[in-house]
Structures are given as structure tokens and as C-alpha cells.
Design a protein around this motif. Structure first.
Motif, PDB file in Angstrom:
ATOM      1  N   LEU A   5      42.548  17.714  72.252  1.00 14.83           N
ATOM      2  CA  LEU A   5      44.000  16.994  71.839  1.00 14.83           C
ATOM      3  C   LEU A   5      43.546  16.156  70.389  1.00 14.83           C
ATOM      4  O   LEU A   5      42.694  15.383  70.349  1.00 14.83           O
ATOM      5  CB  LEU A   5      44.416  16.075  72.940  1.00 14.83           C
ATOM      6  N   VAL A   6      44.356  16.457  69.398  1.00 16.29           N
ATOM      7  CA  VAL A   6      44.154  15.836  68.073  1.00 16.29           C
ATOM      8  C   VAL A   6      45.189  14.761  67.961  1.00 16.29           C
ATOM      9  O   VAL A   6      44.580  13.393  67.653  1.00 16.29           O
ATOM     10  CB  VAL A   6      44.235  16.794  66.822  1.00 16.29           C
ATOM     11  N   SER A   7      46.518  14.725  68.335  1.00 21.11           N
ATOM     12  CA  SER A   7      47.330  13.917  68.281  1.00 21.11           C
ATOM     13  C   SER A   7      48.567  14.282  69.049  1.00 21.11           C
ATOM     14  O   SER A   7      48.800  15.439  69.312  1.00 21.11           O
ATOM     15  CB  SER A   7      47.784  13.515  66.643  1.00 21.11           C
ATOM     16  N   VAL A   8      49.481  13.287  69.400  1.00 22.87           N
ATOM     17  CA  VAL A   8      50.743  13.428  70.038  1.00 22.87           C
ATOM     18  C   VAL A   8      51.689  12.335  69.232  1.00 22.87           C
ATOM     19  O   VAL A   8      51.201  11.020  69.141  1.00 22.87           O
ATOM     20  CB  VAL A   8      50.628  12.776  71.466  1.00 22.87           C
ATOM     21  N   ARG A   9      52.680  12.998  68.730  1.00 21.71           N
ATOM     22  CA  ARG A   9      53.607  12.220  67.829  1.00 21.71           C
ATOM     23  C   ARG A   9      54.938  12.352  68.000  1.00 21.71           C
ATOM     24  O   ARG A   9      55.494  13.431  68.272  1.00 21.71           O
ATOM     25  CB  ARG A   9      53.308  12.437  66.382  1.00 21.71           C
ATOM     26  N   ARG A  10      55.719  11.194  68.631  1.00 20.93           N
ATOM     27  CA  ARG A  10      57.115  11.452  68.793  1.00 20.93           C
ATOM     28  C   ARG A  10      57.938  11.494  67.533  1.00 20.93           C
ATOM     29  O   ARG A  10      57.483  10.519  66.321  1.00 20.93           O
ATOM     30  CB  ARG A  10      57.689  10.160  69.442  1.00 20.93           C
ATOM     31  N   LEU A  11      58.745  12.430  67.029  1.00 21.01           N
ATOM     32  CA  LEU A  11      59.249  12.640  65.795  1.00 21.01           C
ATOM     33  C   LEU A  11      60.408  11.807  65.613  1.00 21.01           C
ATOM     34  O   LEU A  11      61.302  11.791  66.602  1.00 21.01           O
ATOM     35  CB  LEU A  11      59.683  14.249  65.432  1.00 21.01           C
ATOM     36  N   SER A  12      60.700  11.336  64.377  1.00 18.07           N
ATOM     37  CA  SER A  12      62.021  10.559  64.161  1.00 18.07           C
ATOM     38  C   SER A  12      63.154  11.477  64.118  1.00 18.07           C
ATOM     39  O   SER A  12      63.056  12.685  63.921  1.00 18.07           O
ATOM     40  CB  SER A  12      61.884   9.649  62.937  1.00 18.07           C
ATOM     41  N   SER A  13      64.072  10.848  64.208  1.00 16.97           N
ATOM     42  CA  SER A  13      65.490  11.612  64.118  1.00 16.97           C
ATOM     43  C   SER A  13      65.755  12.228  62.691  1.00 16.97           C
ATOM     44  O   SER A  13      66.037  13.299  62.450  1.00 16.97           O
ATOM     45  CB  SER A  13      66.773  10.953  64.411  1.00 16.97           C
ATOM     46  N   ASP A  14      65.202  11.547  61.812  1.00 13.90           N
ATOM     47  CA  ASP A  14      65.302  12.200  60.371  1.00 13.90           C
ATOM     48  C   ASP A  14      64.125  13.368  60.123  1.00 13.90           C
ATOM     49  O   ASP A  14      64.494  14.319  59.781  1.00 13.90           O
ATOM     50  CB  ASP A  14      64.457  11.239  59.499  1.00 13.90           C
ATOM     51  N   GLU A  15      63.133  13.501  60.939  1.00 13.78           N
ATOM     52  CA  GLU A  15      62.138  14.508  60.735  1.00 13.78           C
ATOM     53  C   GLU A  15      62.817  15.744  61.411  1.00 13.78           C
ATOM     54  O   GLU A  15      62.651  16.855  61.308  1.00 13.78           O
ATOM     55  CB  GLU A  15      60.869  14.008  61.331  1.00 13.78           C
ATOM     56  N   THR A  16      63.521  15.520  62.608  1.00 13.84           N
ATOM     57  CA  THR A  16      64.068  16.683  63.250  1.00 13.84           C
ATOM     58  C   THR A  16      65.356  16.953  62.620  1.00 13.84           C
ATOM     59  O   THR A  16      65.639  18.114  62.834  1.00 13.84           O
ATOM     60  CB  THR A  16      64.172  16.083  65.014  1.00 13.84           C
ATOM     61  N   GLY A  45      64.412   0.674  74.731  1.00 12.54           N
ATOM     62  CA  GLY A  45      64.440   1.453  73.273  1.00 12.54           C
ATOM     63  C   GLY A  45      63.973   3.083  73.175  1.00 12.54           C
ATOM     64  O   GLY A  45      63.927   3.688  72.344  1.00 12.54           O
ATOM     65  N   SER A  46      63.427   3.246  74.416  1.00 14.13           N
ATOM     66  CA  SER A  46      63.126   4.627  74.744  1.00 14.13           C
ATOM     67  C   SER A  46      64.249   5.589  74.790  1.00 14.13           C
ATOM     68  O   SER A  46      64.889   5.285  75.784  1.00 14.13           O
ATOM     69  CB  SER A  46      61.947   4.827  75.528  1.00 14.13           C
ATOM     70  N   ARG A  47      64.301   6.525  74.179  1.00 17.05           N
ATOM     71  CA  ARG A  47      65.504   7.503  74.191  1.00 17.05           C
ATOM     72  C   ARG A  47      64.823   8.958  74.919  1.00 17.05           C
ATOM     73  O   ARG A  47      63.856   9.532  74.098  1.00 17.05           O
ATOM     74  CB  ARG A  47      66.250   7.620  73.080  1.00 17.05           C
ATOM     75  N   TRP A  48      65.352   9.495  75.662  1.00 17.74           N
ATOM     76  CA  TRP A  48      65.008  10.764  76.151  1.00 17.74           C
ATOM     77  C   TRP A  48      66.231  11.676  76.231  1.00 17.74           C
ATOM     78  O   TRP A  48      67.359  11.183  76.626  1.00 17.74           O
ATOM     79  CB  TRP A  48      64.148  10.829  77.321  1.00 17.74           C
ATOM     80  N   PRO A  49      66.338  12.955  75.864  1.00 18.74           N
ATOM     81  CA  PRO A  49      65.098  13.616  75.599  1.00 18.74           C
ATOM     82  C   PRO A  49      64.616  13.226  74.111  1.00 18.74           C
ATOM     83  O   PRO A  49      65.201  12.723  73.193  1.00 18.74           O
ATOM     84  CB  PRO A  49      65.413  15.186  75.577  1.00 18.74           C
ATOM     85  N   ALA A  50      63.406  13.685  73.841  1.00 12.63           N
ATOM     86  CA  ALA A  50      62.774  13.210  72.429  1.00 12.63           C
ATOM     87  C   ALA A  50      62.090  14.524  72.033  1.00 12.63           C
ATOM     88  O   ALA A  50      61.548  15.332  72.498  1.00 12.63           O
ATOM     89  CB  ALA A  50      62.132  12.103  72.457  1.00 12.63           C
ATOM     90  N   HIS A  51      61.757  14.546  70.627  1.00 12.74           N
ATOM     91  CA  HIS A  51      61.168  15.637  69.849  1.00 12.74           C
ATOM     92  C   HIS A  51      59.706  15.127  69.834  1.00 12.74           C
ATOM     93  O   HIS A  51      59.561  14.037  69.351  1.00 12.74           O
ATOM     94  CB  HIS A  51      61.735  15.928  68.698  1.00 12.74           C
ATOM     95  N   TYR A  52      59.002  15.991  70.079  1.00  9.49           N
ATOM     96  CA  TYR A  52      57.372  15.554  69.772  1.00  9.49           C
ATOM     97  C   TYR A  52      56.830  16.867  69.236  1.00  9.49           C
ATOM     98  O   TYR A  52      57.107  18.001  69.275  1.00  9.49           O
ATOM     99  CB  TYR A  52      56.632  15.388  71.385  1.00  9.49           C
TER     100      TYR A  52
END
Length: 81
Positions: free
Chosen positions: A64-75, A3-10
Motif C-alpha cells: 500500500l502506497v497511499s489512501v486518499r479521500r478525493l475532494s468534491s473538486d477533484e471528482t 463532517g464525514s460524508r458517505w459515500p465518498a470517492h477514494y
């Protein structure tokens, strides 16, 4: 890992304000200082590259406050830009 896809927006958030001159230090990711925090975001190639960015955050002594992988909708709709 399935389920992990790379590259990814963070989006990586840290305490403290950095300006966009730090983009080169973070491998060309966008750096946006907002209020009392900075958002570092963009396309990250793979898991080792993500860990490399987090190492740079540590090396600068940033909290560090947060690390978030962005969804395709957000990007796709540009909310990460």
C-alpha cells in the motif's frame, strides 16, 4: 464522527501494476496501472467498504502506497477518472 460524508470517492495507490481486469475483484472500482504503481479509485459506500478494499489489497500481497479521500473538486472536474 462529524463532517464525514458517505459515500465518498477514494484513490488507493499500490506498488505493482494491475490491469483493469481486476475491477471486479475490487467491487467495480476503476483500476489503472501506471508505470510501477496501480491506482484503484471510485465511489466507496462507507468505512466498512473502504476496509474491505484495503483487505483485498492485503490479500493480494500488494504494498500500500497511499489512501486518499478525493475532494468534491477533484471528482467534479474528472481528475480521478
Amino acid at each position: 464522527m462529524t463532517g464525514s460524508r458517505w459515500p465518498a470517492h477514494y484513490e488507493i495507490r499500490v506498488d505493482g501494476v494491475l490491469d483493469d481486469r481486476w475491477a471486479d475483484w475490487f467491487g467495480g472500482l476503476q483500476v489503472n496501472g501506471e508505470d510501477t504503481q496501480t491506482a484503484i479509485f471510485g465511489l466507496i459506500a462507507d468505512q466498512p467498504a473502504l476496509h474491505g478494499v484495503l483487505t483485498k489489497v492485503r490479500d493480494l500481497g500488494l504494498c500500500l502506497v497511499s489512501v486518499r479521500r478525493l475532494s468534491s473538486d477533484e471528482t467534479r472536474d474528472g481528475t480521478w477518472q
